[in-house]
Design a protein around this motif. Structure first.
Motif, mmCIF file in Angstrom:
data_model
loop_
_atom_site.group_PDB
_atom_site.id
_atom_site.type_symbol
_atom_site.label_atom_id
_atom_site.label_comp_id
_atom_site.label_asym_id
_atom_site.label_seq_id
_atom_site.Cartn_x
_atom_site.Cartn_y
_atom_site.Cartn_z
ATOM 1 N N LEU A 1 0.832 -1.215 0.000
ATOM 2 C CA LEU A 1 0.000 0.000 0.000
ATOM 3 C C LEU A 1 0.862 1.259 0.000
ATOM 4 C CD1 LEU A 1 -2.788 -1.046 2.515
ATOM 5 C CD2 LEU A 1 -3.052 -0.630 0.063
ATOM 6 N N GLU A 2 1.926 1.250 0.769
ATOM 7 C CA GLU A 2 2.807 2.417 0.832
ATOM 8 C C GLU A 2 3.510 2.645 -0.504
ATOM 9 O OE1 GLU A 2 4.814 5.740 2.388
ATOM 10 O OE2 GLU A 2 2.990 4.683 2.957
ATOM 11 N N VAL A 3 3.982 1.573 -1.127
ATOM 12 C CA VAL A 3 4.632 1.704 -2.441
ATOM 13 C C VAL A 3 3.625 2.248 -3.458
ATOM 14 C CG1 VAL A 3 5.662 0.413 -4.358
ATOM 15 C CG2 VAL A 3 6.381 -0.050 -2.015
ATOM 16 N N ALA A 4 2.412 1.732 -3.450
ATOM 17 C CA ALA A 4 1.381 2.221 -4.366
ATOM 18 C C ALA A 4 1.077 3.694 -4.106
ATOM 19 C CB ALA A 4 0.109 1.389 -4.221
ATOM 20 N N ARG A 5 0.994 4.071 -2.832
ATOM 21 C CA ARG A 5 0.719 5.473 -2.490
ATOM 22 C C ARG A 5 1.812 6.386 -3.024
ATOM 23 N NH1 ARG A 5 2.163 9.253 0.760
ATOM 24 N NH2 ARG A 5 3.692 8.020 1.892
ATOM 25 N N LEU A 6 3.066 5.994 -2.841
ATOM 26 C CA LEU A 6 4.181 6.808 -3.313
ATOM 27 C C LEU A 6 4.203 6.902 -4.838
ATOM 28 C CD1 LEU A 6 6.958 5.561 -0.882
ATOM 29 C CD2 LEU A 6 5.909 7.830 -0.903
ATOM 30 N N LEU A 7 3.852 5.806 -5.504
ATOM 31 C CA LEU A 7 3.914 5.790 -6.969
ATOM 32 C C LEU A 7 2.732 6.498 -7.613
ATOM 33 C CD1 LEU A 7 5.295 2.212 -7.568
ATOM 34 C CD2 LEU A 7 6.528 4.373 -7.658
ATOM 35 N N LEU A 8 1.639 6.639 -6.889
ATOM 36 C CA LEU A 8 0.478 7.329 -7.461
ATOM 37 C C LEU A 8 0.766 8.807 -7.706
ATOM 38 C CD1 LEU A 8 -2.536 5.729 -5.609
ATOM 39 C CD2 LEU A 8 -2.012 5.619 -8.042
ATOM 40 N N TYR A 9 1.767 9.344 -7.024
ATOM 41 C CA TYR A 9 2.121 10.744 -7.226
ATOM 42 C C TYR A 9 3.107 10.924 -8.367
ATOM 43 C CZ TYR A 9 -0.276 11.375 -2.845
ATOM 44 O OH TYR A 9 -1.224 11.373 -1.859
ATOM 45 N N ARG A 10 3.496 9.823 -8.991
ATOM 46 C CA ARG A 10 4.414 9.860 -10.125
ATOM 47 C C ARG A 10 3.628 10.041 -11.415
ATOM 48 N NH1 ARG A 10 9.796 10.192 -9.302
ATOM 49 N NH2 ARG A 10 10.497 8.833 -7.678
ATOM 50 N N PRO A 11 4.319 10.349 -12.507
ATOM 51 C CA PRO A 11 3.632 10.429 -13.795
ATOM 52 C C PRO A 11 2.974 9.103 -14.154
ATOM 53 C CG PRO A 11 5.874 11.285 -13.961
ATOM 54 C CD PRO A 11 5.724 10.682 -12.587
ATOM 55 N N ALA B 1 3.163 7.339 -16.672
ATOM 56 C CA ALA B 1 4.036 6.402 -17.363
ATOM 57 C C ALA B 1 4.587 5.350 -16.411
ATOM 58 C CB ALA B 1 5.182 7.145 -18.030
ATOM 59 N N SER B 2 4.724 5.667 -15.137
ATOM 60 C CA SER B 2 5.291 4.718 -14.190
ATOM 61 C C SER B 2 4.317 3.603 -13.836
ATOM 62 C CB SER B 2 5.722 5.438 -12.914
ATOM 63 O OG SER B 2 4.591 5.914 -12.211
ATOM 64 N N LEU B 3 3.034 3.803 -14.061
ATOM 65 C CA LEU B 3 2.055 2.819 -13.632
ATOM 66 C C LEU B 3 2.147 1.526 -14.419
ATOM 67 C CD1 LEU B 3 -1.075 5.048 -13.024
ATOM 68 C CD2 LEU B 3 0.597 4.236 -11.378
ATOM 69 N N GLY B 4 2.615 1.570 -15.646
ATOM 70 C CA GLY B 4 2.717 0.361 -16.438
ATOM 71 C C GLY B 4 3.808 -0.578 -15.968
ATOM 72 N N LEU B 5 4.735 -0.102 -15.157
ATOM 73 C CA LEU B 5 5.842 -0.926 -14.721
ATOM 74 C C LEU B 5 5.541 -1.733 -13.471
ATOM 75 C CD1 LEU B 5 8.811 1.566 -15.170
ATOM 76 C CD2 LEU B 5 8.245 -0.383 -16.608
ATOM 77 N N ILE B 6 4.501 -1.397 -12.763
ATOM 78 C CA ILE B 6 4.291 -2.071 -11.488
ATOM 79 C C ILE B 6 3.124 -3.031 -11.555
ATOM 80 C CG2 ILE B 6 5.350 -0.269 -10.088
ATOM 81 C CD1 ILE B 6 2.626 0.822 -9.522
#
Length: 161
Positions: free
Chosen positions: A98-108, A110-115
């Motif tokens: 959940l914490e990793v997802a929370r941190l990555l949601l603030y990224r562009p 484009a980063s969502l396709g990698l996780i």
């Protein structure tokens, strides 16, 4: 942008600086274990083969479904391995996702396709539910029925070429 294993012959684990600086040592250990298990299983090669098949057979809907299912099962297998490796600290793994997802949601975007955790709207919830109800399997491996079925499918697939 997100934790990932990259490279075919000399794979490396890429971790965003923000994750390294933000996560606690226990959370960082869980993320690193997750990526190490992907590396150990050879998931980079499997993912590459899946991508090549999807390029060649882009029009085949069953291949798209099979690839999505394989990605989900790959993440589940790695999650199970991490839970077993963490032992008494395994309760911290779901909050780490959940914490990793929370941190990555603030990224562009484009980063969502990698996780693996954000491939669909319900993927993260399903993974968390599995981890909360996690029961270590008593038996591992391939059953006789699965083995015979896999071999029969292989023979039929090769014969049709």
């Amino acid at each position: 942008m997100s934790p990932a294993v990259c490279g075919w012959f000399r794979p490396v684990i890429l971790l965003p600086r923000e994750l390294v600086e933000t996560l606690s040592p226990g959370q960082f250990r869980a993320v690193l274990l997750h990526e190490l298990f992907h590396l150990r299983r050879g998931d980079v090669w499997v993912n590459c083969a899946q991508a090549l098949l999807q390029i060649v057979y882009w029009w085949h809907p069953l291949l798209w479904l099979a690839n999505a299912r394989m990605r989900r099962l790959r993440e589940e297998a790695v999650d199970d391995a991490v839970m077993l490796a963490l032992r008494e600290d395994s309760a911290d793994y779901a909050p780490t996702l959940l914490e990793v997802a929370r941190l990555l949601l603030y990224r562009p975007l484009a980063s969502l396709g990698l996780i693996g955790i954000l491939e669909s709207k319900t993927a993260l919830r399903q993974r968390i539910d599995r981890l909360i109800d996690f029961q270590a399997s008593r038996k591992a491996g391939i059953s006789l029925t699965s083995s015979i079925g896999g071999r029969a499918f292989s023979v039929l697939a090769v014969a049709s070429l």
